[in-house]
Design a protein around this motif. Structure first.
Motif, PDB file in Angstrom:
ATOM      1  N   GLY A  50      38.846  13.342  15.554  1.00 37.18           N
ATOM      2  CA  GLY A  50      38.473  12.499  16.688  1.00 37.18           C
ATOM      3  C   GLY A  50      39.692  12.270  17.565  1.00 37.18           C
ATOM      4  O   GLY A  50      40.569  13.124  17.670  1.00 37.18           O
ATOM      5  N   TYR A  51      39.782  11.087  18.159  1.00 39.63           N
ATOM      6  CA  TYR A  51      40.902  10.811  19.072  1.00 39.63           C
ATOM      7  C   TYR A  51      42.240  10.930  18.361  1.00 39.63           C
ATOM      8  O   TYR A  51      43.172  11.558  18.867  1.00 39.63           O
ATOM      9  CB  TYR A  51      40.729   9.415  19.696  1.00 39.63           C
ATOM     10  N   VAL A  52      42.338  10.363  17.171  1.00 37.13           N
ATOM     11  CA  VAL A  52      43.611  10.398  16.451  1.00 37.13           C
ATOM     12  C   VAL A  52      43.858  11.784  15.861  1.00 37.13           C
ATOM     13  O   VAL A  52      44.919  12.382  16.063  1.00 37.13           O
ATOM     14  CB  VAL A  52      43.619   9.322  15.334  1.00 37.13           C
ATOM     15  N   ASP A  55      36.697  18.794  10.266  1.00 40.31           N
ATOM     16  CA  ASP A  55      35.790  17.754  10.750  1.00 40.31           C
ATOM     17  C   ASP A  55      34.363  18.171  10.413  1.00 40.31           C
ATOM     18  O   ASP A  55      34.010  19.351  10.479  1.00 40.31           O
ATOM     19  CB  ASP A  55      35.938  17.545  12.268  1.00 40.31           C
ATOM     20  N   LYS A  88      32.594  19.899  17.384  1.00 36.73           N
ATOM     21  CA  LYS A  88      34.061  19.787  17.520  1.00 36.73           C
ATOM     22  C   LYS A  88      34.735  21.047  16.970  1.00 36.73           C
ATOM     23  O   LYS A  88      35.691  21.558  17.565  1.00 36.73           O
ATOM     24  CB  LYS A  88      34.570  18.548  16.766  1.00 36.73           C
ATOM     25  N   THR A  91      36.786   4.522  10.777  1.00 37.62           N
ATOM     26  CA  THR A  91      36.523   3.357   9.910  1.00 37.62           C
ATOM     27  C   THR A  91      35.791   2.317  10.761  1.00 37.62           C
ATOM     28  O   THR A  91      36.335   1.253  11.062  1.00 37.62           O
ATOM     29  CB  THR A  91      37.843   2.774   9.360  1.00 37.62           C
ATOM     30  N   THR A 107      42.762   3.375  10.300  1.00 41.20           N
ATOM     31  CA  THR A 107      43.088   1.953  10.190  1.00 41.20           C
ATOM     32  C   THR A 107      42.233   1.350   9.081  1.00 41.20           C
ATOM     33  O   THR A 107      40.998   1.429   9.135  1.00 41.20           O
ATOM     34  CB  THR A 107      42.820   1.260  11.543  1.00 41.20           C
ATOM     35  N   GLU A 146      43.919   5.672  23.607  1.00 44.81           N
ATOM     36  CA  GLU A 146      43.084   6.651  24.303  1.00 44.81           C
ATOM     37  C   GLU A 146      43.449   6.625  25.773  1.00 44.81           C
ATOM     38  O   GLU A 146      43.689   5.574  26.354  1.00 44.81           O
ATOM     39  CB  GLU A 146      41.603   6.317  24.088  1.00 44.81           C
TER      40      GLU A 146
HETATM   41  N1  LIG Z   1      41.109   5.769  18.827  1.00 42.55           N
HETATM   42  C1  LIG Z   1      42.312   5.247  18.796  1.00 42.55           C
HETATM   43  O1  LIG Z   1      42.952   5.042  19.849  1.00 42.55           O
HETATM   44  C2  LIG Z   1      42.975   4.901  17.506  1.00 42.55           C
HETATM   45  C3  LIG Z   1      44.337   4.578  17.483  1.00 42.55           C
HETATM   46  C4  LIG Z   1      44.939   4.278  16.269  1.00 42.55           C
HETATM   47  C5  LIG Z   1      44.201   4.290  15.097  1.00 42.55           C
HETATM   48  N2  LIG Z   1      42.868   4.585  15.149  1.00 42.55           N
HETATM   49  C6  LIG Z   1      42.142   4.620  13.862  1.00 42.55           C
HETATM   50  O2  LIG Z   1      42.105   5.984  13.431  1.00 42.55           O
HETATM   51  C7  LIG Z   1      40.856   6.280  12.813  1.00 42.55           C
HETATM   52  C8  LIG Z   1      40.151   7.378  13.580  1.00 42.55           C
HETATM   53  O3  LIG Z   1      39.898   6.927  14.884  1.00 42.55           O
HETATM   54  P1  LIG Z   1      39.278   7.881  15.991  1.00 42.55           P
HETATM   55  O4  LIG Z   1      39.188   7.077  17.227  1.00 42.55           O
HETATM   56  O5  LIG Z   1      40.017   9.168  15.990  1.00 42.55           O
HETATM   57  O6  LIG Z   1      37.814   8.084  15.374  1.00 42.55           O
HETATM   58  P2  LIG Z   1      36.690   9.107  15.857  1.00 42.55           P
HETATM   59  O7  LIG Z   1      35.407   8.465  15.537  1.00 42.55           O
HETATM   60  O8  LIG Z   1      36.977   9.552  17.255  1.00 42.55           O
HETATM   61  O9  LIG Z   1      36.937  10.342  14.923  1.00 42.55           O
HETATM   62  C9  LIG Z   1      36.680  10.349  13.549  1.00 42.55           C
HETATM   63  C10 LIG Z   1      36.338  11.774  13.175  1.00 42.55           C
HETATM   64  O10 LIG Z   1      36.212  11.828  11.758  1.00 42.55           O
HETATM   65  C11 LIG Z   1      35.170  12.760  11.478  1.00 42.55           C
HETATM   66  N3  LIG Z   1      34.704  12.555  10.110  1.00 42.55           N
HETATM   67  C12 LIG Z   1      34.004  11.514   9.600  1.00 42.55           C
HETATM   68  N4  LIG Z   1      33.766  11.719   8.301  1.00 42.55           N
HETATM   69  C13 LIG Z   1      34.332  12.885   7.968  1.00 42.55           C
HETATM   70  C14 LIG Z   1      34.428  13.625   6.775  1.00 42.55           C
HETATM   71  N5  LIG Z   1      33.880  13.188   5.643  1.00 42.55           N
HETATM   72  N6  LIG Z   1      35.086  14.797   6.789  1.00 42.55           N
HETATM   73  C15 LIG Z   1      35.630  15.258   7.929  1.00 42.55           C
HETATM   74  N7  LIG Z   1      35.564  14.595   9.110  1.00 42.55           N
HETATM   75  C16 LIG Z   1      34.930  13.423   9.118  1.00 42.55           C
HETATM   76  C17 LIG Z   1      34.115  12.461  12.536  1.00 42.55           C
HETATM   77  O11 LIG Z   1      33.214  13.538  12.677  1.00 42.55           O
HETATM   78  C18 LIG Z   1      35.003  12.238  13.755  1.00 42.55           C
HETATM   79  O12 LIG Z   1      35.194  13.438  14.485  1.00 42.55           O
HETATM   80  C19 LIG Z   1      40.090   4.958  12.793  1.00 42.55           C
HETATM   81  O13 LIG Z   1      40.338   4.306  11.592  1.00 42.55           O
HETATM   82  C20 LIG Z   1      40.697   4.180  13.935  1.00 42.55           C
HETATM   83  O14 LIG Z   1      40.556   2.799  13.745  1.00 42.55           O
HETATM   84  C21 LIG Z   1      42.258   4.906  16.311  1.00 42.55           C
END
Ligand SMILES: NC(=O)c1ccc[n+]([C@@H]2O[C@H](COP(=O)([O-])OP(=O)(O)OC[C@H]3O[C@@H](n4cnc5c(N)ncnc54)[C@H](O)[C@@H]3O)[C@@H](O)[C@H]2O)c1
Length: 436
Positions: free
Chosen positions: A9-11, A30, A35, A86, A124, A161
């Motif tokens: 995802g984003y991270v 993923d 994706k 999460t 997180t 983001e």
């Molecule tokens: N978005 C932000 O700016 C940011 C910044 C810092 C920390 N975080 C934390 O980082 C984590 C991820 O955030 P995000 O925004 O990237 O989330 P997101 O929802 O954009 O991405 C999560 C990805 O994980 C994948 N996924 C879920 N279950 C899976 C599995 N079993 N196997 C493989 N892939 C799987 C999903 O398909 C998705 O593509 C979260 O805990 C978030 O709180 C996010």
């Protein structure tokens, strides 16, 4: 290095393509087939400034592979970054289902690992999740031991983001929470080119720190917005006000006032907060955050009272009375409020505060203490040792060299210490810190 990033995802997507660009061999995983398809074609799976170019370059370099399932390849990786979501459950709790599933999958794949792969939690998560949730899952599904056969640590992510690539390369600092040295050394090596301090702490501290950061950011947004709503009702442009506020980097945008300790008080903070809330009420402006500050302060004093009560003692030696050490200002001191409440509940008190001399108090300060604790004279002493000898429970509200030096003796003598000021007593069964 050989790196696996799970959750793109984003991270995860930003982490995977940036690490591939930097010369690492990256396997991105993923569940989402869209994706995976996009990444295979060198296309960014999310909209982020600069991500498309970096993704294409990573794909063309041959250093970025992708897959939709965790497989045996991860056993040969140096680092496995877990970046799955999460999200909030309906009751507000953190949904750790993705973390759970991935931890089990990684564990299964680690069975065949011969090196020392390091799992780096970047999602997180609640404080304690790495040690008490992820580690047992990894150990149970791999049959191996953390810190012996594989490494485990937590590294909070600070990207935002919209500017994630820039943030990835310019984090405020790099923090690794770990209970072992080896994961720290490998993460340090991977990120050695990043600017900012590299800080090592416990996994719990790092996990909590990330959540605290986001709560702090959210609070700052709401604070500025509440100042804005009130300003608007008063014909004041709060954008200019907040610009000015931010220019004070000694008291405002600084570590000042940001250390856990006892409640705030004194002749300014409570009074001026009340004045602001009064103006809001008069203008029909709701300011729940600012209103909550006063409630939170009351709760904090109540919490200190609970700790004193929990000691089971009725004779209290109170160290400090004014609203902070080194001043004799008693107006709205939370220690005066605490003393007043203890007296009201039938506790017996002796109070030591070298800055407070009744003979020297004048004006509003004197009136305040005489109205709040009319018999204060009979409680105050200028003898620290006598206060310590008197109290069965010692409430430390101020610090000084002589107070710090006395704490060990009180604990040794079997006294309870309720610490509101941050003296050193942790680890002793009779010691209770107010919020540590
Ligand atoms: N978005 C932000 O700016 C940011 C910044 C810092 C920390 N975080 C934390 O980082 C984590 C991820 O955030 P995000 O925004 O990237 O989330 P997101 O929802 O954009 O991405 C999560 C990805 O994980 C994948 N996924 C879920 N279950 C899976 C599995 N079993 N196997 C493989 N892939 C799987 C999903 O398909 C998705 O593509 C979260 O805990 C978030 O709180 C996010």
């Amino acid at each position: 290095m050989r790196i696996c990033v799970i959750g793109l995802g984003y991270v995860g997507a930003v982490t995977a393509v940036c690490l591939a660009r930097d010369g690492n061999q990256v396997l991105g995983i993923d569940l989402d087939p869209t994706k995976i398809d996009l990444l295979k074609r060198g296309q960014a799976p999310i909209i982020e400034e600069g991500l498309q170019e970096v993704t294409l370059a990573a794909a063309q370099s041959g250093r970025l592979e992708v897959a939709s399932e965790v497989d045996a390849r991860i056993a040969t990786c140096d680092l496995i970054f877990v970046c799955v979501g999460t999200p909030s459950a309906p009751n507000g709790s953190q949904n750790l289902a993705a973390v759970e599933r991935v931890a089990q999958q990684i564990g299964a794949a680690l069975k065949s690992a011969s090196g020392f792969p390091i799992v780096v939690m970047r999602s997180t998560i609640y404080p304690g999740t790495t040690d008490t949730f992820v580690q047992p899952l990894l150990e149970a599904s791999s049959g191996k031991k953390a810190n012996v056969d594989f490494g485990l640590c937590f590294q909070p992510e600070f990207l935002r983001e919209g500017s994630s690539i820039k943030d990835f390369y310019k984090p405020p600092f790099t923090i690794v929470g770990s209970n072992s040295d080896k994961p720290v050394a490998v993460v340090r090596e991977l990120f050695k080119a990043l600017p900012g301090e590299f800080i090592v702490t416990s996994t719990r501290n790092a996990e909590m720190m990330k959540l605290a950061c986001n709560a702090f950011h959210a609070m700052k947004v709401s604070f500025a917005n509440e100042v804005g709503r009130l300003g608007r009702s008063l014909g004041v442009d709060a954008r200019a006000v907040m610009d000015l506020l931010c220019r004070d980097t000694s008291l405002n945008i600084s570590p000042a006032y940001l250390r856990p300790g006892f409640a705030f008080g004194g002749s300014c903070l409570p009074k001026d907060l009340r004045a602001l809330l009064y103006m809001a009420k008069r203008n029909d402006v709701e300011l729940p955050l600012l209103k909550g500050i006063a409630d939170s302060n009351v709760d904090h004093i109540d919490h200190a009272l609970t700790l004193i009560r929990a000691s089971g003692n009725r004779k209290v030696g109170m160290i400090g009375l004014s609203f902070k050490a080194g001043t004799d200002d008693l107006r709205e001191s939370p220690l005066v409020t605490l003393a007043e409440q203890l007296i009201g509940k039938g506790y017996e008190l002796k109070i030591y505060d070298p800055a407070v001399s009744l003979a020297r108090l004048i004006g509003a300060n004197k009136r305040y203490i005489q109205q709040t604790i009319p018999h204060i004279e009979s409680l105050l002493t200028d003898d620290l040792a006598a206060t310590g000898a008197y109290g069965e429970v010692i409430v430390v509200g101020h610090r000084s060299n002589e107070i710090d030096a006395a704490v060990g003796g009180w604990l040794k003598a079997g006294k309870h210490v309720v610490d509101l000021a941050g003296v050193n007593g942790a680890g002793n069964a009779n010691y209770a810190g107010v919020c540590w």
